[in-house]
Design a protein around this motif. Sequence first.
Motif, PDB file in Angstrom:
ATOM      1  N   GLU A   1      11.890   0.660   7.165  1.00 32.75           N
ATOM      2  CA  GLU A   1      11.885   1.221   6.030  1.00 32.75           C
ATOM      3  C   GLU A   1      12.331   0.009   5.018  1.00 32.75           C
ATOM      4  O   GLU A   1      13.213  -0.809   5.186  1.00 32.75           O
ATOM      5  N   THR A   2      11.680   0.151   3.688  1.00 37.38           N
ATOM      6  CA  THR A   2      11.963  -0.767   2.879  1.00 37.38           C
ATOM      7  C   THR A   2      12.966   0.000   1.501  1.00 37.38           C
ATOM      8  O   THR A   2      12.943   1.256   1.481  1.00 37.38           O
ATOM      9  N   PRO A   3      13.028  -0.865   0.572  1.00 42.06           N
ATOM     10  CA  PRO A   3      13.870  -0.094  -0.526  1.00 42.06           C
ATOM     11  C   PRO A   3      12.954   0.954  -1.264  1.00 42.06           C
ATOM     12  O   PRO A   3      13.586   1.922  -1.766  1.00 42.06           O
ATOM     13  N   ALA A   4      11.324   0.973  -1.143  1.00 40.09           N
ATOM     14  CA  ALA A   4      10.706   1.823  -1.718  1.00 40.09           C
ATOM     15  C   ALA A   4      11.044   3.192  -1.181  1.00 40.09           C
ATOM     16  O   ALA A   4      10.597   4.226  -1.541  1.00 40.09           O
TER      17      ALA A   4
ATOM     18  N   ASP B   1       8.034  -2.471  -1.572  1.00 37.59           N
ATOM     19  CA  ASP B   1       7.194  -2.102  -0.403  1.00 37.59           C
ATOM     20  C   ASP B   1       7.125  -3.218   0.426  1.00 37.59           C
ATOM     21  O   ASP B   1       7.640  -4.385   0.201  1.00 37.59           O
ATOM     22  N   VAL B   2       6.379  -2.815   1.509  1.00 34.05           N
ATOM     23  CA  VAL B   2       6.438  -4.090   2.546  1.00 34.05           C
ATOM     24  C   VAL B   2       5.798  -5.282   2.189  1.00 34.05           C
ATOM     25  O   VAL B   2       5.972  -6.537   2.674  1.00 34.05           O
ATOM     26  N   THR B   3       4.910  -5.291   1.190  1.00 32.63           N
ATOM     27  CA  THR B   3       3.815  -6.251   1.018  1.00 32.63           C
ATOM     28  C   THR B   3       4.813  -7.269   0.028  1.00 32.63           C
ATOM     29  O   THR B   3       4.149  -8.200  -0.458  1.00 32.63           O
TER      30      THR B   3
ATOM     31  N   PRO C   1       5.500  -5.245  10.019  1.00 28.47           N
ATOM     32  CA  PRO C   1       4.953  -3.899   9.503  1.00 28.47           C
ATOM     33  C   PRO C   1       3.600  -4.154   9.047  1.00 28.47           C
ATOM     34  O   PRO C   1       3.134  -4.957   8.612  1.00 28.47           O
ATOM     35  N   PHE C   2       2.702  -2.628   9.098  1.00 28.29           N
ATOM     36  CA  PHE C   2       1.468  -2.701   8.562  1.00 28.29           C
ATOM     37  C   PHE C   2       1.584  -2.865   7.060  1.00 28.29           C
ATOM     38  O   PHE C   2       2.404  -2.407   6.386  1.00 28.29           O
TER      39      PHE C   2
ATOM     40  N   GLY D   1       6.673   1.054   7.013  1.00 31.15           N
ATOM     41  CA  GLY D   1       5.494   0.400   7.609  1.00 31.15           C
ATOM     42  C   GLY D   1       5.748   0.566   8.948  1.00 31.15           C
ATOM     43  O   GLY D   1       6.467   0.176   9.615  1.00 31.15           O
ATOM     44  N   TRP D   2       4.668   1.044   9.789  1.00 31.18           N
ATOM     45  CA  TRP D   2       4.420   1.180  11.174  1.00 31.18           C
ATOM     46  C   TRP D   2       4.640  -0.181  11.639  1.00 31.18           C
ATOM     47  O   TRP D   2       4.100  -1.006  11.281  1.00 31.18           O
ATOM     48  N   THR D   3       5.177  -0.460  12.880  1.00 33.49           N
ATOM     49  CA  THR D   3       5.486  -1.833  13.453  1.00 33.49           C
ATOM     50  C   THR D   3       5.588  -1.803  15.053  1.00 33.49           C
ATOM     51  O   THR D   3       6.040  -0.853  15.564  1.00 33.49           O
ATOM     52  N   ARG D   4       4.950  -2.824  15.565  1.00 38.05           N
ATOM     53  CA  ARG D   4       5.169  -3.098  16.728  1.00 38.05           C
ATOM     54  C   ARG D   4       6.321  -4.123  17.031  1.00 38.05           C
ATOM     55  O   ARG D   4       6.293  -5.234  16.596  1.00 38.05           O
TER      56      ARG D   4
END
Length: 220
Positions: free
Chosen positions: A57-60, A68-70, A200-201, A209-212
């Motif tokens: 989870e990001t601040p977005a 966001d994650v980008t 994250p994706f 973002g989904w993440t492994r």
Amino acid sequence: IMFTIDLSVYRIVDLSYEVIPPGTEDRPFQIQRGLLADNAYKYDILKTHSHVGTHVETPAHFFDGGKDVTQYPLSRFFGRGILLEIDDAQATYIITPSFLDQAIGDLIQPGDIVICRNNDERSKQGKSEKLPYMTPEAAEWFKARRIKMLGVDNYVRLSKNIPEGRRLHDILMSEDIMLIEWLDHLEALQQREFFVMALPFKVQQVDSGWTRVIAIEERK
């Protein structure tokens, strides 16, 4: 010289939750198989959301116009991990600064990734009504020590209630401290210190973002 990881010295631990379609009512992951132009298979995702399975989870997630994650360098999604353990969920179900001082005060450094694990088997067996939870004061403790990320599985809650949860998110995310939720297999960790990677994706605008997630730790 080619870089490699000696797996006789280090072990890789998968800390990701396995999503099984169609998921659940509040965490759906409905898919349908189709074909690409070359008749190879592809899957259409019919229904899901950004908080299904293990995710960053990001601040977005919390702020209008939040990052966001980008908008973060990859270095924000990996680093030294510190294991925060709760052995008795009945005795220590409120995670306070004094508990954090005692549990990981000797280890914590700026840029660390804290992974919180509930070791109480009663919680995992549904025999305990109390799951440990973070307080806003604990969030201030993490903020003061400038950690990078905070991770939990489903046996540790981020707050007692919604208002305190919003305060916790505000404290952490205003400092770009991200959350990793729906971790799994934390019982497999054997060391207090390890390396964590949660990439994250990469998609713009979404809040999470989904993440492994993997941990790399020295073998005992």
